[in-house]
Design a protein around this motif. Structure first.
Motif, short mmCIF file in Angstrom:
data_model
loop_
_atom_site.label_atom_id
_atom_site.label_comp_id
_atom_site.label_asym_id
_atom_site.label_seq_id
_atom_site.Cartn_x
_atom_site.Cartn_y
_atom_site.Cartn_z
N SER A 75 1.25 27.59 -9.80
CA SER A 75 2.21 26.21 -9.18
C SER A 75 1.39 24.65 -10.27
O SER A 75 1.08 24.52 -10.99
CB SER A 75 1.13 26.00 -8.01
N VAL A 77 0.37 22.19 -9.71
CA VAL A 77 -1.07 21.64 -9.66
C VAL A 77 -1.97 22.58 -10.57
O VAL A 77 -3.31 22.30 -11.57
CB VAL A 77 -1.45 21.62 -8.13
N ASP A 78 -1.24 24.03 -10.93
CA ASP A 78 -2.21 24.96 -11.71
C ASP A 78 -1.74 24.46 -13.25
O ASP A 78 -3.18 24.41 -13.94
CB ASP A 78 -1.83 26.30 -10.84
N VAL A 80 -1.36 21.71 -14.41
CA VAL A 80 -2.07 20.88 -14.82
C VAL A 80 -3.00 20.95 -15.26
O VAL A 80 -4.04 19.97 -16.12
CB VAL A 80 -1.61 19.47 -13.51
N GLU A 81 -3.87 21.33 -14.08
CA GLU A 81 -5.30 21.51 -14.66
C GLU A 81 -5.43 22.18 -15.42
O GLU A 81 -6.20 21.95 -16.62
CB GLU A 81 -5.64 22.18 -13.04
N GLN A 84 -5.37 20.55 -18.68
CA GLN A 84 -6.25 19.07 -18.33
C GLN A 84 -6.98 19.97 -19.31
O GLN A 84 -7.48 19.37 -19.98
CB GLN A 84 -6.97 18.98 -17.25
N ALA A 157 -3.72 14.78 -14.22
CA ALA A 157 -3.64 14.36 -12.77
C ALA A 157 -3.48 12.81 -12.48
O ALA A 157 -2.64 12.27 -12.47
CB ALA A 157 -4.29 15.38 -12.24
N ASP A 161 0.52 11.29 -11.13
CA ASP A 161 -0.39 10.01 -9.38
C ASP A 161 0.37 9.18 -9.93
O ASP A 161 1.49 8.04 -9.37
CB ASP A 161 -1.33 10.22 -9.42
N THR A 166 2.35 10.75 -6.15
CA THR A 166 1.61 12.91 -5.44
C THR A 166 2.62 13.41 -4.97
O THR A 166 1.87 14.43 -4.90
CB THR A 166 0.62 12.27 -3.85
N TRP A 168 4.32 15.83 -6.29
CA TRP A 168 4.12 16.39 -7.83
C TRP A 168 3.16 17.30 -7.01
O TRP A 168 3.22 19.02 -7.19
CB TRP A 168 4.11 16.39 -9.36
N ARG A 169 2.63 17.20 -6.48
CA ARG A 169 1.20 17.59 -5.78
C ARG A 169 2.10 18.57 -4.38
O ARG A 169 1.22 19.55 -4.12
CB ARG A 169 0.28 17.27 -5.49
N GLU A 171 2.72 17.05 -1.62
CA GLU A 171 1.95 17.15 -0.93
C GLU A 171 3.63 15.88 -0.45
O GLU A 171 3.88 15.61 -0.87
CB GLU A 171 0.53 15.45 -0.89
#
Length: 171
Positions: A75, A77-78, A80-81, A84, A157, A161, A166, A168-169, A171
Motif C-alpha cells: 500500500s 502507507v507501506d 512510505v514506511e 523511511q 510520513a 501529511d 492525510t 494519501w493514507r 483516510e
C-alpha cells in the motif's frame, strides 16, 4: 589447500550497491549527463551486462530504494514506511551536486506509474486513472523534495501529511 566453491565474483547484493556507489562517484566527478552505463560498470568492476541484471536503464540507479519500496510495498502507507526505513536514494539527496536534476525530473512520471502498478494496478476509467497518476506523481515529488533536504529531512510520513494531507493514507 581448500578450493573456493560456489559463485565467483561479487555477491549479488553488493554488486547492486557497488553499481549505485560507482554511479554516484562518477556523477559527482563528471556530472550525470557525462557518464554512461559502460563508465558505471567499469568503475564498479562488473560487465555492462551485469549492470543490466540490476537496472534496466542508467536512470534506474537514481531511484533505487524508491523502486524497491514501490515494488515490495503493499500500500502507499507501506511504501512510505519502507522508504523511511531504507532512506531516500542517495542520488535524490545529492541530485544537484551530481547534475542529475533533469534526469530525475524526466523520470518522475515513470516512477509514479511504477508506483501505481504496484499499489493501484487497475483504476477504472480515464478520470480515475488520471487522478491516480496525479496522486502518485505528487507522492514522487514529495519524496524528491524530502530526499533533497538531507539530514534535516525529518519523517517522510509527516512530509506527506503536510503536502498532500492525510488522503494519501487512504483516510
Amino acid at each position: 589447500m581448500s578450493q573456493r566453491k560456489g559463485r565467483i565474483g561479487r555477491p549479488a547484493a553488493s554488486s547492486r550497491v557497488t553499481l549505485e556507489e560507482a554511479a554516484g562517484e562518477l556523477a559527482l566527478e563528471q556530472g550525470w549527463d557525462a557518464i554512461s552505463v559502460n563508465d558505471i560498470a567499469t568503475r564498479a568492476g562488473v560487465s555492462r551486462s551485469s549492470f543490466f541484471n540490476y537496472f534496466t536503464a542508467k536512470s534506474d540507479v537514481l531511484w533505487s530504494t524508491f523502486d524497491e519500496a514501490a515494488e515490495t510495498g503493499t500500500s502507499l502507507v507501506d511504501v512510505v514506511e519502507r522508504l523511511q526505513l531504507a532512506g531516500p536514494p542517495a542520488a535524490l539527496t545529492h541530485a544537484e551536486a551530481m547534475g542529475a536534476q533533469n534526469a530525475i525530473a524526466e523520470t518522475a512520471l515513470s516512477r509514479a506509474r511504477r508506483l501505481l502498478r504496484h499499489i493501484a494496478p487497475h483504476p477504472q476509467g480515464a478520470g480515475e486513472r488520471i487522478r491516480a497518476e496525479m496522486g502518485a506523481l505528487g507522492v514522487v515529488l514529495v519524496v524528491v523534495d524530502w530526499a533533497g533536504d538531507g539530514v534535516t529531512r525529518g519523517a517522510l510520513a509527516e512530509r506527506m501529511d503536510a503536502v498532500l494531507g492525510t488522503q494519501w493514507r487512504g483516510e
